[in-house]
Enzyme design. Structure first.
Site, short mmCIF file in Angstrom:
data_model
loop_
_atom_site.label_atom_id
_atom_site.label_comp_id
_atom_site.label_asym_id
_atom_site.label_seq_id
_atom_site.Cartn_x
_atom_site.Cartn_y
_atom_site.Cartn_z
CE LYS A 114 -4.11 2.26 -20.39
NZ LYS A 114 -3.97 3.44 -19.53
CB ALA A 172 -0.92 -0.01 1.20
CD GLU A 184 5.07 4.20 -20.73
OE1 GLU A 184 4.43 4.53 -19.74
OE2 GLU A 184 5.84 3.22 -20.78
CG LEU A 188 0.01 -0.66 -8.97
CD1 LEU A 188 -0.19 -0.14 -10.38
CD2 LEU A 188 0.20 -2.17 -9.00
CG HIS A 200 0.40 -3.10 -20.77
ND1 HIS A 200 -0.46 -3.62 -19.86
CD2 HIS A 200 1.29 -2.35 -20.07
CE1 HIS A 200 -0.11 -3.21 -18.64
NE2 HIS A 200 0.95 -2.45 -18.75
CG HIS A 221 -3.12 -0.63 -16.12
ND1 HIS A 221 -1.83 -1.07 -16.20
CD2 HIS A 221 -3.12 0.60 -16.67
CE1 HIS A 221 -1.09 -0.13 -16.77
NE2 HIS A 221 -1.84 0.90 -17.07
C1 BG6 Z 1 2.87 -0.51 -16.54
C2 BG6 Z 1 4.34 -0.58 -16.83
O1 BG6 Z 1 2.31 -1.79 -16.55
O2 BG6 Z 1 2.23 0.32 -17.52
C3 BG6 Z 1 4.93 0.80 -16.84
O3 BG6 Z 1 4.97 -1.40 -15.86
C4 BG6 Z 1 4.20 1.69 -17.81
O4 BG6 Z 1 6.31 0.77 -17.15
C5 BG6 Z 1 2.71 1.65 -17.54
O5 BG6 Z 1 4.69 3.01 -17.67
C6 BG6 Z 1 1.95 2.41 -18.62
O6 BG6 Z 1 0.61 2.52 -18.25
P1 BG6 Z 1 -0.31 3.71 -18.77
O7 BG6 Z 1 -1.65 3.39 -18.26
O8 BG6 Z 1 0.28 4.98 -18.22
O9 BG6 Z 1 -0.20 3.70 -20.27
#
Ligand code: BG6
Length: 472
Positions: free
Chosen positions: A185, A17, A219, A21, A243, A181
């Site tokens: 989205k 926590a 990024e 993240l 992802h 995650h």
């Molecule tokens: C995470 C990665 O899973 O996703 C990170 O570990 C990355 O390195 C991130 O920056 C990107 O997520 P988002 O939602 O900002 O595109």
């Protein structure tokens, strides 16, 4: 509009926590759930981490993270959530701490039976400890305890399989939610929804019509405080393994006729298990931003890639010989995630004429955009058909990824979670790539911070006579 609210009391334990993240994603998502009145009257959120701190200290971390993530958070809402939040300092590897934690929960909520959610916001190195201790200290084997484990699940095929068997010793498959995650989205979810509902779009996106598929995830951020984890894994594992291959599956899969999670996972698996990387330096570009290995805790000799570009194929009749290009990197000129489906040109079209492109803009401006060619005399130019509204959820009842996924766990909806076979299929292709890198030590090209990344990314698409489409 009927919106889903959690109506049963629950306990959410956030392991890790005090980490990034939780601060970046989870706490702001909890605020959104409270803001939209989707939380029940009775619930408990407990931060569990190794750092010693008081409830007040933890409340401050929580509040600061909300203030950072939300524009004008309502202090009343923050205050109302804080009433439900406490902190417990414990080791992940110590069973006695988990026993103590179990007693702590009992004191907190009394003897009531509640749905328990355990969120793993921790580095993968401690997954097993937590799983074992949670399993060993459960009151009853059928206790309603749901584990939410965020990617990466394993670090290669072997370790992912081992981890899966390890989890299976303690928990049923239905108790485990494997979270990526990106699948939370809403713009990513729209890829399949749009294909499902629009025949014209789907017909254009069939293999025989498509010249190539390009997936870009740029990024701006570097790796900052996560360097210890990142330097060991690199961008191929960190961004592509889950992802971006998941995005590819959503673009390339057959549309399941029934919207069950089994059929969805089966169709995704069909694509992911058919991916092919042809072992050759030509099919891979690695880059590292300048200054990466002068950062604290990075070995000077580190060759970890902060940029990766790949050329893949899908070994299915329908996608025969359609190249897939994927590129992603950190410390680049922009935060931008998009998919380009480039259509084939007619045989009679001049070579220099641009092809039609279908562009899924996933972040930051979630749109779908179709590029048409128009001609006036000798001059041809692009015209773009763009959705006027965002393809992401837009309005008062939208939720950030982790909010949406948390609700899915509560209602036991698994469509937006990973299945174990999908995870193994993606590790298999990633293993091919990482073994190739280990054996052949391909060049890692340096690139400037704030630039569009290594120049050699252009060579990937050139192999087939194509160009990356930089959508601005
Ligand atoms: C995470 C990665 O899973 O996703 C990170 O570990 C990355 O390195 C991130 O920056 C990107 O997520 P988002 O939602 O900002 O595109």
């Amino acid at each position: 509009m009927q919106i889903f609210k959690i109506d049963k009391p629950f306990v959410l334990t956030i392991f890790g926590a005090s980490g990034d993240l939780a601060k970046l994603k989870l706490f702001p998502a909890l605020y959104s759930l409270a803001e939209q009145k989707r939380l029940p009257k009775e619930y408990y959120i407990v931060g569990y981490a190794r750092t010693k701190m008081s409830n007040q200290d933890f409340h401050k971390i929580f509040t600061d993270s909300i203030k950072k993530a939300h524009k004008n958070p309502d202090p009343k809402i923050i205050k109302s959530i804080l009433k439900h939040i406490t902190y417990f300092a414990g080791q992940y590897s110590r069973k006695s701490d988990f026993i103590e934690y179990r007693n702590y929960l009992k004191k907190l909520k009394g003897p009531k039976i509640m749905m328990k959610l355990a969120y793993f916001s921790v580095p993968p190195t401690v997954f097993k400890d937590i799983i074992k201790n949670l399993g060993d200290t459960r009151r009853r084997p059928n206790e309603d305890l749901r584990l939410i484990i965020e990617k990466p699940f394993g670090e290669d095929t072997q370790s992912a399989e081992e981890l899966f068997h390890f989890v299976a010793r303690y928990f049923h498959e239905e108790a485990v939610y494997l979270l990526d995650h990106y699948l939370g989205k809403s713009a990513v979810q729209s890829i399949l929804n749009l294909r499902h509902a629009n025949r014209m779009l789907n017909l254009m996106m069939k293999g025989p019509e498509v010249a190539n598929i390009q997936i870009t995830a740029f990024e701006k951020l570097g790796v900052e405080s996560r360097i210890g984890y990142f330097d060991k894994v690199g961008t191929v594992k960190d961004m592509i393994q889950s992802h971006l291959l998941q995005i590819l599956a959503l673009v390339g899969m057959s549309i399941p006729i029934s919207e069950t999670e089994e059929s969805l996972h089966r169709e995704k698996y069909t694509i992911l298990s058919a991916l092919r990387f042809i072992e050759s330096q030509k099919n891979l570009v690695l880059g590292q931003y300048e200054g990466y290995n002068s950062q604290k805790d990075v070995p000077k000799s580190s060759k970890t890639e902060t940029f990766a570009g790949l050329r893949l194929f899908i070994d299915r009749e329908s996608w025969y010989k359609v190249p897939i290009y994927i590129r992603t990197g950190k410390q680049l000129h922009e935060k931008h995630t998009y998919v380009v489906v480039e259509l084939k040109k007619f045989g009679f079209q001049p070579k220099e004429e641009e092809p039609n492109r279908i562009i899924f803009e996933l972040q930051p401006n979630e749109k779908i955009n179709i590029r048409l060619i128009n001609k006036h005399g000798a001059k041809s130019n692009y015209q773009s058909l763009e959705t006027s509204d965002s393809i992401a959820c837009d309005g008062d009842f939208c939720l950030p990824e982790h909010g949406l996924l948390l609700l899915d766990v509560v209602r036991q909806k698994r469509c937006n979670f990973l299945s174990f076979p999908e995870i193994i299929a993606t590790w298999k292709i990633i293993d091919k790539i990482t073994n190739f890198v280990k054996k052949n030590k391909p060049k890692v090209e340096k690139y400037k911070k704030g630039s569009p990344g290594p120049r050699s990314q252009e060579d990937l698409t050139k192999l087939d006579g194509f160009k990356w489409f930089d959508n601005h």
